[in-house]
Motif scaffolding. Structure first.
Motif, mmCIF file in Angstrom:
data_model
loop_
_atom_site.group_PDB
_atom_site.id
_atom_site.type_symbol
_atom_site.label_atom_id
_atom_site.label_comp_id
_atom_site.label_asym_id
_atom_site.label_seq_id
_atom_site.Cartn_x
_atom_site.Cartn_y
_atom_site.Cartn_z
ATOM 1 N N TRP A 45 -1.157 2.230 -2.220
ATOM 2 C CA TRP A 45 -0.748 1.391 -3.345
ATOM 3 C C TRP A 45 0.528 0.648 -2.974
ATOM 4 O O TRP A 45 1.476 1.241 -2.460
ATOM 5 C CB TRP A 45 -0.535 2.266 -4.575
ATOM 6 C CG TRP A 45 0.161 1.604 -5.729
ATOM 7 C CD1 TRP A 45 -0.045 0.357 -6.222
ATOM 8 C CD2 TRP A 45 1.178 2.201 -6.559
ATOM 9 N NE1 TRP A 45 0.771 0.127 -7.309
ATOM 10 C CE2 TRP A 45 1.532 1.240 -7.533
ATOM 11 C CE3 TRP A 45 1.804 3.452 -6.570
ATOM 12 C CZ2 TRP A 45 2.504 1.493 -8.502
ATOM 13 C CZ3 TRP A 45 2.763 3.702 -7.542
ATOM 14 C CH2 TRP A 45 3.106 2.737 -8.496
ATOM 15 N N LYS A 46 0.527 -0.669 -3.214
ATOM 16 C CA LYS A 46 1.716 -1.487 -2.990
ATOM 17 C C LYS A 46 2.051 -2.220 -4.281
ATOM 18 O O LYS A 46 1.156 -2.705 -4.987
ATOM 19 C CB LYS A 46 1.458 -2.505 -1.870
ATOM 20 C CG LYS A 46 1.227 -1.891 -0.510
ATOM 21 C CD LYS A 46 0.762 -2.921 0.500
ATOM 22 C CE LYS A 46 1.796 -3.996 0.745
ATOM 23 N NZ LYS A 46 1.350 -4.954 1.808
ATOM 24 N N SER B 126 5.696 0.886 -1.382
ATOM 25 C CA SER B 126 4.405 1.392 -0.939
ATOM 26 C C SER B 126 4.305 2.891 -1.119
ATOM 27 O O SER B 126 5.293 3.612 -0.981
ATOM 28 C CB SER B 126 4.172 1.042 0.541
ATOM 29 O OG SER B 126 4.215 -0.351 0.738
ATOM 30 N N ILE C 94 -1.315 -3.848 -5.618
ATOM 31 C CA ILE C 94 -2.436 -3.892 -4.677
ATOM 32 C C ILE C 94 -2.891 -2.473 -4.356
ATOM 33 O O ILE C 94 -2.063 -1.607 -4.046
ATOM 34 C CB ILE C 94 -2.042 -4.587 -3.358
ATOM 35 C CG1 ILE C 94 -1.558 -6.011 -3.620
ATOM 36 C CG2 ILE C 94 -3.218 -4.598 -2.380
ATOM 37 C CD1 ILE C 94 -1.018 -6.695 -2.373
ATOM 38 N N LEU D 277 -9.398 -4.772 -0.884
ATOM 39 C CA LEU D 277 -8.186 -4.803 -1.688
ATOM 40 C C LEU D 277 -8.542 -5.074 -3.150
ATOM 41 O O LEU D 277 -9.323 -5.980 -3.450
ATOM 42 C CB LEU D 277 -7.231 -5.898 -1.196
ATOM 43 C CG LEU D 277 -6.777 -5.832 0.258
ATOM 44 C CD1 LEU D 277 -5.807 -6.969 0.554
ATOM 45 C CD2 LEU D 277 -6.145 -4.491 0.587
ATOM 46 N N VAL E 203 -10.890 -7.541 3.493
ATOM 47 C CA VAL E 203 -10.115 -7.814 4.704
ATOM 48 C C VAL E 203 -11.018 -7.702 5.936
ATOM 49 O O VAL E 203 -11.034 -8.571 6.799
ATOM 50 C CB VAL E 203 -8.919 -6.850 4.819
ATOM 51 C CG1 VAL E 203 -8.166 -7.061 6.129
ATOM 52 C CG2 VAL E 203 -7.983 -7.021 3.625
ATOM 53 N N VAL F 81 -6.575 -6.108 -6.599
ATOM 54 C CA VAL F 81 -5.277 -6.725 -6.870
ATOM 55 C C VAL F 81 -5.148 -7.070 -8.353
ATOM 56 O O VAL F 81 -6.089 -7.591 -8.959
ATOM 57 C CB VAL F 81 -5.107 -8.010 -6.035
ATOM 58 C CG1 VAL F 81 -3.789 -8.712 -6.365
ATOM 59 C CG2 VAL F 81 -5.176 -7.693 -4.542
ATOM 60 N N CYS G 273 -7.115 -11.449 3.387
ATOM 61 C CA CYS G 273 -8.502 -11.430 2.896
ATOM 62 C C CYS G 273 -9.329 -12.551 3.526
ATOM 63 O O CYS G 273 -8.911 -13.707 3.550
ATOM 64 C CB CYS G 273 -8.533 -11.570 1.375
ATOM 65 S SG CYS G 273 -7.840 -10.151 0.524
ATOM 66 N N THR H 190 -12.229 -2.387 4.871
ATOM 67 C CA THR H 190 -11.022 -2.495 4.058
ATOM 68 C C THR H 190 -11.219 -3.460 2.903
ATOM 69 O O THR H 190 -11.524 -4.640 3.105
ATOM 70 C CB THR H 190 -9.823 -2.968 4.898
ATOM 71 O OG1 THR H 190 -9.707 -2.152 6.067
ATOM 72 C CG2 THR H 190 -8.536 -2.871 4.093
ATOM 73 N N GLU I 101 -5.134 -0.724 -1.537
ATOM 74 C CA GLU I 101 -5.800 -0.912 -0.255
ATOM 75 C C GLU I 101 -6.703 0.279 0.005
ATOM 76 O O GLU I 101 -6.240 1.421 0.059
ATOM 77 C CB GLU I 101 -4.778 -1.042 0.874
ATOM 78 C CG GLU I 101 -5.406 -1.277 2.236
ATOM 79 C CD GLU I 101 -4.371 -1.401 3.343
ATOM 80 O OE1 GLU I 101 -4.732 -1.170 4.504
ATOM 81 O OE2 GLU I 101 -3.202 -1.712 3.034
#
Length: 285
Positions: free
Chosen positions: A50-51, A41, A66, A209, A203, A211, A237, A207, A68
């Motif tokens: 960012w993940k 992360s 991902i 996402l 989410v 992906v 989600c 929020t 976020e």
């Protein structure tokens, strides 16, 4: 009751309890595969995280990225060109974005969206209203002027065009999660086979996402849309929709990273160099 009968009854009860525990643990292990993912992360900037993980998921190697986004702190918008195709990274740079993913399906030969698209409150081309909803292109995401996102079943184009509260609209699909529930998917190869995927998920009201799931290599299998739906639910989600995938799947991040961070498959190599030119992108500012 004889001792033998009593013993047999007890053995049956014990066997039943063991089977119940086994199947419960098995189902739990399947549903919680994502719980074991070790994510790398990084905070790209305030309101943008960012993940990334290269892992085993759905009994296959997966490479997942991902973004976020906190909509209170960051702006997400759709950019488009009806005449010229650009790399996702070029769309980002031209619009001074700090991150970007590819967005909708497009005419690979001639450019331009092959579904309804509205950008900055306007129709880039009247041709956008000619495209019809199909079983795979059955959803839409909406970005309102107040920056809030909506994902829904694709509606009437005239309603999108006339609604002045809608800044950006893109018909895409398949719709994966609607009001917290999985959407029933069809059995086409587009749905059932594993491919690289790009996806948008909500989410909560603040929020979003973005992906990417890489594929078409020994190091990354990609996902079917059912697998993608399960994954999107597992990361929280309540709404999700599939975007253009395959060789188009790209995630770019700027700032000190300044690179494509996934492994686009268009060059048939598991590296960052396989970026494909596309007609539109989602950028983060």
């Amino acid at each position: 009751m004889s001792l033998i009968t009593s013993t047999n009854k007890l053995l049956k009860q014990i066997t039943f309890c063991i089977l119940v525990v086994f199947f419960t643990q098995s189902i739990s292990a399947q549903s919680n595969q994502t719980d074991t993912i070790s994510w790398d992360s990084k905070q790209v900037t305030d309101g943008l995280n960012w993940k990334q993980a290269h892992t085993i998921l759905f009994d296959a190697p997966q490479n997942i990225n991902i973004l976020e986004i906190n909509l209170k702190k960051r702006l997400v918008t759709l950019v488009n060109d009806e005449e010229t195709k650009y790399l996702t990274s070029e769309f980002a740079s031209a619009n001074k974005a700090i991150a970007a993913i590819n967005a909708g399906f497009f005419d690979v030969k001639n450019g331009g969206s092959v579904t309804y698209i509205k950008v900055d409150g306007n129709l880039p081309s009247t041709d956008t209203t000619k495209w019809k909803v199909t079983e795979n292109l059955n959803g839409a995401f909406i970005i309102k002027k107040n920056r809030k996102f909506e994902i829904e079943k694709a509606g009437k184009y005239n309603d999108y065009t006339s609604n002045k509260k809608y800044d950006d609209v893109l018909v895409t699909g398949c719709l994966l999660i609607d009001e917290g529930k999985k959407v029933e998917l069809n059995n086409s190869a587009f749905v059932t086979k594993r491919h690289p995927r790009t996806c948008l998920g909500i989410v909560d009201k603040n929020t979003v996402l973005l992906v990417t799931v890489d594929g078409r290599s020994e190091q990354a299998a990609g996902m079917s849309l059912d697998e993608l739906t399960t994954f999107m639910q597992s990361i929280g989600c309540k709404e999700a929709i599939n975007l253009d995938g395959g060789g188009s799947t790209t995630m770019w991040i700027g700032n000190d990273i300044n690179s494509v961070v996934n492994n686009p498959s268009d060059n048939k190599q598991f590296d960052h160099g396989g970026e494909r030119k596309v007609a539109n992108a989602l950028i983060v500012k």
